[in-house]
Design a protein around this motif. Structure first.
Motif, mmCIF file in Angstrom:
data_model
loop_
_atom_site.group_PDB
_atom_site.id
_atom_site.type_symbol
_atom_site.label_atom_id
_atom_site.label_comp_id
_atom_site.label_asym_id
_atom_site.label_seq_id
_atom_site.Cartn_x
_atom_site.Cartn_y
_atom_site.Cartn_z
ATOM 1 N N CYS A 8 0.849 -1.191 0.000
ATOM 2 C CA CYS A 8 0.000 0.000 0.000
ATOM 3 C C CYS A 8 0.886 1.242 0.000
ATOM 4 O O CYS A 8 1.518 1.570 1.011
ATOM 5 C CB CYS A 8 -0.918 0.014 1.221
ATOM 6 N N LEU A 9 0.951 1.922 -1.123
ATOM 7 C CA LEU A 9 1.669 3.187 -1.199
ATOM 8 C C LEU A 9 0.870 4.274 -0.486
ATOM 9 O O LEU A 9 -0.363 4.228 -0.424
ATOM 10 C CB LEU A 9 1.890 3.594 -2.649
ATOM 11 N N THR A 10 1.582 5.242 0.053
ATOM 12 C CA THR A 10 0.961 6.419 0.641
ATOM 13 C C THR A 10 1.620 7.656 0.041
ATOM 14 O O THR A 10 2.768 7.607 -0.408
ATOM 15 C CB THR A 10 1.134 6.445 2.167
ATOM 16 N N GLY A 11 0.889 8.754 0.034
ATOM 17 C CA GLY A 11 1.442 9.988 -0.502
ATOM 18 C C GLY A 11 0.367 11.050 -0.627
ATOM 19 O O GLY A 11 -0.789 10.846 -0.232
ATOM 20 N N THR A 12 0.722 12.189 -1.165
ATOM 21 C CA THR A 12 -0.220 13.282 -1.341
ATOM 22 C C THR A 12 -1.097 13.051 -2.573
ATOM 23 O O THR A 12 -0.773 12.257 -3.461
ATOM 24 C CB THR A 12 0.511 14.616 -1.506
ATOM 25 N N ALA A 13 -2.205 13.799 -2.622
ATOM 26 C CA ALA A 13 -3.042 13.780 -3.817
ATOM 27 C C ALA A 13 -2.274 14.325 -5.012
ATOM 28 O O ALA A 13 -2.395 13.823 -6.138
ATOM 29 C CB ALA A 13 -4.310 14.590 -3.571
ATOM 30 N N ALA A 14 -1.470 15.363 -4.781
ATOM 31 C CA ALA A 14 -0.701 15.964 -5.877
ATOM 32 C C ALA A 14 0.261 14.955 -6.495
ATOM 33 O O ALA A 14 0.367 14.853 -7.722
ATOM 34 C CB ALA A 14 0.064 17.181 -5.368
ATOM 35 N N ASP A 15 0.955 14.176 -5.664
ATOM 36 C CA ASP A 15 1.911 13.219 -6.210
ATOM 37 C C ASP A 15 1.217 12.048 -6.896
ATOM 38 O O ASP A 15 1.753 11.473 -7.852
ATOM 39 C CB ASP A 15 2.859 12.720 -5.119
#
Length: 297
Positions: free
Chosen positions: A184-191
């Motif tokens: 499960c990757l996590t990150g910002t909406a922008a990325d």
């Protein structure tokens, strides 16, 4: 009273971000949008000659292509009562060997290429293949093949409760990301939006492999409560049409407490990509939010 739903979106075109005021540094779980990133890694390794797209895998009767487009006939684990109960009790994830044993006890659903069935088990095998072929972990492959070329600083693979703790939604505090066995990757909406837009800008795969990725197996028409008027699946991407928004290619994801929709809209006057994240479990809400941001009424 049910609290108001929070929706975060980010829209990007070839000229840059377009009014990203409703999304900032918040970190979200990408859920099954991780499949798109995993497919990119696998297809990049096909380009490098490290993997074959269509040769049967060693010891199996299905190919990498069939794993990526869910035509291998492998079962899934998401609906298994024992799995769902363990997640609900906030247990520690099972070893992958146990997960595979329990999932495969359901039996094969059909022969390779003889049907279509969404399978997280298949993507667990894809992750294993990419790690074996590259000699590196999935997290390292994501960094080298996707994040570094595109300059994506927020994206990381969450494999522990501590790493998942940076997620915005409160539900993350009672969930172990190891229950997502392909990762499960996590990150910002922008990325998330930059990742998919970079793919279609030709910055991650060559034209021939990108065309292979987008070859779509039609799966049907309209879906209740969702914007799909036609739907299908390629290699790690959902593909079809969203009415007035035209063609869409990307992926929807969902877990116990949040959903997301990350899609590229190639038919707009200026091709664009939108990432939408919200709480709850209704995938259609995230998809409709993405459609509204791409094609305002």
């Amino acid at each position: 009273m049910t609290p108001p739903r929070r929706i975060f979106t980010h829209r990007i075109t070839d000229h840059g971000s377009d009014s990203p005021s409703v999304a900032g540094s918040e970190i979200f779980p990408y859920w099954s949008f991780t499949k798109t990133a995993l497919a990119i890694c696998a297809l990049r390794m096909v380009e490098q000659g490290l993997l074959s797209l269509d040769m049967p895998l060693a010891g199996h009767d299905f190919s990498l292509r069939q794993l990526l487009n869910h035509t291998s006939g492998l079962p899934d684990y998401g609906a298994l009562p024992a799995y769902r109960e363990a997640v609900a009790r906030n247990e520690e994830p099972w070893p992958a060997t146990r997960l595979l044993e329990v999932a495969m006890a359901q039996g094969r659903l059909f022969g390779p290429g003889a049907g279509w069935a969404y399978s997280n088990v298949g993507y667990l095998l894809v992750r294993d293949l990419t790690e074996q072929a590259s000699g590196q972990s999935f997290a390292q492959n994501i960094k080298l093949l996707i994040c570094d070329p595109l300059g994506l600083g927020s994206i990381a693979l969450a494999s522990s409760r501590q790493q998942f703790g940076r997620v915005l939604w409160g539900g993350a505090q009672s969930y172990h990301p190891g229950w997502v066995y392909h990762g499960c990757l996590t990150g910002t909406a922008a990325d998330a939006a930059r990742l998919l837009h970079g793919l279609f800008a030709g910055r991650l795969l060559g034209p021939e492999m990108l065309a292979q990725m987008c070859q779509c197996q039609p799966l049907g028409g309209a879906l209740p409560g969702r914007p799909w008027t036609e739907c299908g699946y390629g290699l790690g991407v959902m593909s079809g049409s969203w009415g007035a928004a035209g063609r869409v290619i990307g992926h929807t994801g969902g877990g116990p407490f949040s959903v997301n929709a990350v899609y590229h809209f190639p038919d707009m006057d200026q091709p664009l990509t939108v990432a939408s994240f919200t709480d709850g479990q209704e995938e259609g809400i995230a998809e409709h939010a993405a459609a509204a941001r791409a094609h305002p009424a």
